[in-house]
Design a protein around this motif. Structure first.
Motif, PDB file in Angstrom:
ATOM      1  N   LEU A 164     -59.476   2.107 -19.941  1.00  0.00           N
ATOM      2  CA  LEU A 164     -58.328   2.385 -19.077  1.00  0.00           C
ATOM      3  C   LEU A 164     -58.743   2.403 -17.617  1.00  0.00           C
ATOM      4  CD1 LEU A 164     -55.301   3.088 -19.309  1.00  0.00           C
ATOM      5  CD2 LEU A 164     -55.963   5.487 -19.292  1.00  0.00           C
ATOM      6  N   GLN A 165     -59.887   2.987 -17.332  1.00  0.00           N
ATOM      7  CA  GLN A 165     -60.358   3.072 -15.955  1.00  0.00           C
ATOM      8  C   GLN A 165     -60.797   1.711 -15.430  1.00  0.00           C
ATOM      9  OE1 GLN A 165     -63.658   5.735 -15.430  1.00  0.00           O
ATOM     10  NE2 GLN A 165     -63.287   5.981 -13.253  1.00  0.00           N
ATOM     11  N   LEU A 166     -61.489   0.931 -16.249  1.00  0.00           N
ATOM     12  CA  LEU A 166     -61.974  -0.370 -15.797  1.00  0.00           C
ATOM     13  C   LEU A 166     -60.829  -1.362 -15.599  1.00  0.00           C
ATOM     14  CD1 LEU A 166     -65.199  -0.813 -17.964  1.00  0.00           C
ATOM     15  CD2 LEU A 166     -65.049  -0.311 -15.522  1.00  0.00           C
ATOM     16  N   SER A 167     -59.823  -1.313 -16.462  1.00  0.00           N
ATOM     17  CA  SER A 167     -58.714  -2.262 -16.333  1.00  0.00           C
ATOM     18  C   SER A 167     -57.920  -2.030 -15.052  1.00  0.00           C
ATOM     19  CB  SER A 167     -57.786  -2.155 -17.547  1.00  0.00           C
ATOM     20  OG  SER A 167     -57.155  -0.880 -17.590  1.00  0.00           O
ATOM     21  N   ALA A 168     -57.922  -0.816 -14.556  1.00  0.00           N
ATOM     22  CA  ALA A 168     -57.180  -0.524 -13.331  1.00  0.00           C
ATOM     23  C   ALA A 168     -57.799  -1.191 -12.112  1.00  0.00           C
ATOM     24  CB  ALA A 168     -57.110   0.989 -13.113  1.00  0.00           C
ATOM     25  N   GLY A 169     -59.056  -1.572 -12.194  1.00  0.00           N
ATOM     26  CA  GLY A 169     -59.721  -2.215 -11.065  1.00  0.00           C
ATOM     27  C   GLY A 169     -59.824  -3.716 -11.194  1.00  0.00           C
ATOM     28  N   ARG A 170     -59.106  -4.330 -12.147  1.00  0.00           N
ATOM     29  CA  ARG A 170     -59.181  -5.777 -12.364  1.00  0.00           C
ATOM     30  C   ARG A 170     -57.783  -6.366 -12.447  1.00  0.00           C
ATOM     31  NH1 ARG A 170     -63.837  -3.909 -14.269  1.00  0.00           N
ATOM     32  NH2 ARG A 170     -65.651  -5.283 -14.314  1.00  0.00           N
ATOM     33  N   ASP A 171     -57.721  -7.670 -12.140  1.00  0.00           N
ATOM     34  CA  ASP A 171     -56.443  -8.352 -12.304  1.00  0.00           C
ATOM     35  C   ASP A 171     -56.314  -8.840 -13.744  1.00  0.00           C
ATOM     36  OD1 ASP A 171     -58.131 -10.502 -12.459  1.00  0.00           O
ATOM     37  OD2 ASP A 171     -57.598 -11.334 -10.515  1.00  0.00           O
ATOM     38  N   LEU A 172     -55.132  -9.350 -14.062  1.00  0.00           N
ATOM     39  CA  LEU A 172     -54.830  -9.718 -15.442  1.00  0.00           C
ATOM     40  C   LEU A 172     -55.688 -10.873 -15.928  1.00  0.00           C
ATOM     41  CD1 LEU A 172     -52.906  -8.903 -17.724  1.00  0.00           C
ATOM     42  CD2 LEU A 172     -51.319 -10.637 -16.913  1.00  0.00           C
ATOM     43  N   ASP A 173     -55.968 -11.850 -15.047  1.00  0.00           N
ATOM     44  CA  ASP A 173     -56.737 -13.019 -15.467  1.00  0.00           C
ATOM     45  C   ASP A 173     -58.152 -12.664 -15.871  1.00  0.00           C
ATOM     46  OD1 ASP A 173     -54.769 -14.895 -15.278  1.00  0.00           O
ATOM     47  OD2 ASP A 173     -55.150 -15.353 -13.181  1.00  0.00           O
ATOM     48  N   SER A 174     -58.748 -11.659 -15.239  1.00  0.00           N
ATOM     49  CA  SER A 174     -60.116 -11.280 -15.569  1.00  0.00           C
ATOM     50  C   SER A 174     -60.205 -10.462 -16.853  1.00  0.00           C
ATOM     51  CB  SER A 174     -60.726 -10.471 -14.415  1.00  0.00           C
ATOM     52  OG  SER A 174     -59.999  -9.264 -14.219  1.00  0.00           O
ATOM     53  N   ILE A 175     -59.047 -10.089 -17.430  1.00  0.00           N
ATOM     54  CA  ILE A 175     -59.031  -9.327 -18.680  1.00  0.00           C
ATOM     55  C   ILE A 175     -58.640 -10.216 -19.844  1.00  0.00           C
ATOM     56  CG2 ILE A 175     -57.971  -7.388 -19.891  1.00  0.00           C
ATOM     57  CD1 ILE A 175     -57.529  -6.047 -17.199  1.00  0.00           C
ATOM     58  N   LEU A 176     -57.650 -11.106 -19.626  1.00  0.00           N
ATOM     59  CA  LEU A 176     -57.162 -11.941 -20.712  1.00  0.00           C
ATOM     60  C   LEU A 176     -58.156 -13.031 -21.048  1.00  0.00           C
ATOM     61  CD1 LEU A 176     -53.428 -12.331 -19.704  1.00  0.00           C
ATOM     62  CD2 LEU A 176     -54.336 -11.002 -21.597  1.00  0.00           C
ATOM     63  N   VAL A 177     -57.880 -13.733 -22.154  1.00  0.00           N
ATOM     64  CA  VAL A 177     -58.719 -14.846 -22.564  1.00  0.00           C
ATOM     65  C   VAL A 177     -58.549 -15.992 -21.592  1.00  0.00           C
ATOM     66  CG1 VAL A 177     -58.604 -14.229 -24.981  1.00  0.00           C
ATOM     67  CG2 VAL A 177     -56.913 -15.759 -24.047  1.00  0.00           C
ATOM     68  N   SER A 178     -59.417 -16.999 -21.707  1.00  0.00           N
ATOM     69  CA  SER A 178     -59.409 -18.131 -20.796  1.00  0.00           C
ATOM     70  C   SER A 178     -58.081 -18.877 -20.846  1.00  0.00           C
ATOM     71  CB  SER A 178     -60.553 -19.079 -21.160  1.00  0.00           C
ATOM     72  OG  SER A 178     -60.449 -20.239 -20.402  1.00  0.00           O
ATOM     73  N   ARG A 179     -57.627 -19.348 -19.676  1.00  0.00           N
ATOM     74  CA  ARG A 179     -56.379 -20.106 -19.605  1.00  0.00           C
ATOM     75  C   ARG A 179     -56.579 -21.592 -19.824  1.00  0.00           C
ATOM     76  NH1 ARG A 179     -52.198 -17.964 -15.047  1.00  0.00           N
ATOM     77  NH2 ARG A 179     -51.923 -15.876 -15.848  1.00  0.00           N
ATOM     78  N   GLY A 180     -57.767 -22.032 -20.056  1.00  0.00           N
ATOM     79  CA  GLY A 180     -57.987 -23.456 -20.264  1.00  0.00           C
ATOM     80  C   GLY A 180     -59.448 -23.763 -20.458  1.00  0.00           C
ATOM     81  N   SER A 181     -59.745 -25.029 -20.767  1.00  0.00           N
ATOM     82  CA  SER A 181     -61.114 -25.410 -21.033  1.00  0.00           C
ATOM     83  C   SER A 181     -61.978 -25.307 -19.785  1.00  0.00           C
ATOM     84  CB  SER A 181     -61.159 -26.845 -21.574  1.00  0.00           C
ATOM     85  OG  SER A 181     -60.533 -27.739 -20.666  1.00  0.00           O
ATOM     86  N   THR A 182     -61.370 -25.492 -18.602  1.00  0.00           N
ATOM     87  CA  THR A 182     -62.138 -25.413 -17.373  1.00  0.00           C
ATOM     88  C   THR A 182     -61.950 -24.090 -16.657  1.00  0.00           C
ATOM     89  OG1 THR A 182     -60.342 -26.415 -16.125  1.00  0.00           O
ATOM     90  CG2 THR A 182     -61.983 -27.877 -17.014  1.00  0.00           C
ATOM     91  N   ALA A 183     -61.254 -23.198 -17.325  1.00  0.00           N
ATOM     92  CA  ALA A 183     -60.847 -21.917 -16.799  1.00  0.00           C
ATOM     93  C   ALA A 183     -61.804 -21.275 -15.865  1.00  0.00           C
ATOM     94  CB  ALA A 183     -60.687 -20.956 -17.922  1.00  0.00           C
ATOM     95  N   SER A 184     -61.790 -21.599 -14.735  1.00  0.00           N
ATOM     96  CA  SER A 184     -62.590 -21.024 -13.686  1.00  0.00           C
ATOM     97  C   SER A 184     -63.745 -20.252 -14.230  1.00  0.00           C
ATOM     98  CB  SER A 184     -61.678 -20.232 -12.872  1.00  0.00           C
ATOM     99  OG  SER A 184     -61.729 -19.143 -12.384  1.00  0.00           O
ATOM    100  N   GLY A 185     -64.951 -20.807 -14.010  1.00  0.00           N
ATOM    101  CA  GLY A 185     -66.138 -20.122 -14.503  1.00  0.00           C
ATOM    102  C   GLY A 185     -66.269 -18.726 -13.961  1.00  0.00           C
ATOM    103  N   GLN A 186     -65.737 -18.485 -12.750  1.00  0.00           N
ATOM    104  CA  GLN A 186     -65.835 -17.147 -12.171  1.00  0.00           C
ATOM    105  C   GLN A 186     -65.046 -16.145 -13.000  1.00  0.00           C
ATOM    106  OE1 GLN A 186     -67.798 -16.405  -9.706  1.00  0.00           O
ATOM    107  NE2 GLN A 186     -67.244 -14.248  -9.699  1.00  0.00           N
TER     108      GLN A 186
END
Length: 346
Positions: A164-186
């Motif tokens: 709960l604490q860690l998710s509050a400091g991140r955006d949704l993209d950095s928590i969810l699964v990859s959005r594609g095969s090239t899904a930003s390596g970062q």
């Protein structure tokens, strides 16, 4: 007085036989009770011996010698090297929502409501549900035995609070699964970092409990996360995911077509250059062939017969040139006549 031999009646014989059987069973039961806790401990296990309910000692692999119940009780646990697995569904349900620094009352209330429904609030106000698979080891069997049935529920709450604490400091993209095969390596690196930081944060909470004297006897080795969105937002997210994949596929096709066009253009340029070089070499060879006689006269120009040879060559060449003309008009060098020729004024 002669002694008369006593003959046992059938009843006496039955009673005597029953007594002996009962005695044998009692002795066997007593031996079983006495040696009930004498057992081998497998190599992948460890035993905690409780004497009158208090932890007495920990026995690792080998032969265990313990007093029978109720004097001593034996709790068999996995060895410290064995990985144990525990599923935690809906991390937010196991922890209270944490108020963010500087967050307004409405935002804190939103976080509390989402936590009650099993969803987490990300740093960019996204909503996501996290399910975790926790891999842990029992590194302190005594502490684990003292906690008993409360150890694993406490582990659930610790992991949930850390998530709960860690998710509050991140955006949704950095928590969810990859959005594609090239899904930003970062973003992929950030998701891996989330798992690692979640393990570190949960172990820090376990260490804090240990320092307060209420250790759980557990060390977390790895945590696998499975993220999902609310049902209402899943369709929109899938549409965005599909659009991203379509764009990536079209970009890949465009890159392939551009690479092919570049190859074709390179081949065409190479062909043109080769043809131009071949033509230039041919013209150069022809020019050298046509000027061979003139070049051969160059060493003789400083001699007495040089000018005469040059004039002779000129007359020979002019004869062949003039022979190609359809009409020829000549004027004597010493004539005073003037010749008007058509053409562009110089």
């Amino acid at each position: 007085m002669p002694s008369a031999e006593h003959t046992a009646s059938p009843l006496e014989q039955s009673l005597r036989l029953s007594y002996r059987l009962l005695l044998g069973v009692t002795l066997l039961a007593g031996l079983a009770w006495l040696f009930g806790h004498v057992r081998p401990i497998p190599a992948d296990s460890q035993a905690v011996v409780l004497r009158f309910g208090a932890v007495e000692r920990v026995q690792h692999a080998g032969l265990l010698l313990a007093w029978p119940s109720p004097i001593e009780e034996v709790l068999l646990l996995p060895a410290g090297e064995r990985l144990q697995q525990r599923q935690i569904t809906g991390l937010a349900r196991n922890a209270h929502a944490l108020a963010l620094d500087g967050a307004g009352t409405a935002l804190r209330q939103m976080g509390d409501e989402l936590a009650g429904s099993g969803y987490l609030l990300s740093g960019d106000l996204g909503v996501v549900q996290l399910n975790a698979t926790v891999y842990y080891q029992i590194d302190d069997a005594m502490a684990y035995a003292v906690q008993g049935e409360q150890a694993l529920p406490a582990l659930d709450r610790l992991v949930s609070a850390a998530a709960l604490q860690l998710s509050a400091g991140r955006d949704l993209d950095s928590i969810l699964v990859s959005r594609g095969s090239t899904a930003s390596g970062q973003l992929a690196i950030q998701r891996e970092r989330l798992r690692a930081e979640l393990v570190a944060a949960a172990n820090q909470r376990l260490q804090a409990l240990r320092q307060r004297g209420v250790a759980l006897g557990i060390r977390i080795v790895r945590i696998d996360l499975l993220s999902s969105l609310p049902h209402q937002a899943q369709a929109a997210f899938d549409a965005v995911l599909t659009a991203d994949q379509t764009v990536e596929r079209q970009l890949a096709l465009a890159r392939t077509a551009a690479a092919q066009q570049q190859q074709y253009a390179s081949a065409a340029v190479s062909t043109l250059l080769n043809n131009a070089r071949a033509h230039a070499n041919e013209r150069l060879a022809q020019a050298r062939s046509e000027t061979t006689e003139i070049s051969a006269l160059a060493p003789h120009m400083q001699q007495s017969d040089g000018p005469e040879l040059l004039r002779q060559l000129y007359r020979n060449r002019m004869q062949s040139v003039l022979a190609k003309a359809g009409q020829l008009s000549t004027i004597a060098p010493d004539s005073s006549s003037r010749l008007i020729l058509p053409g562009v004024r110089p």
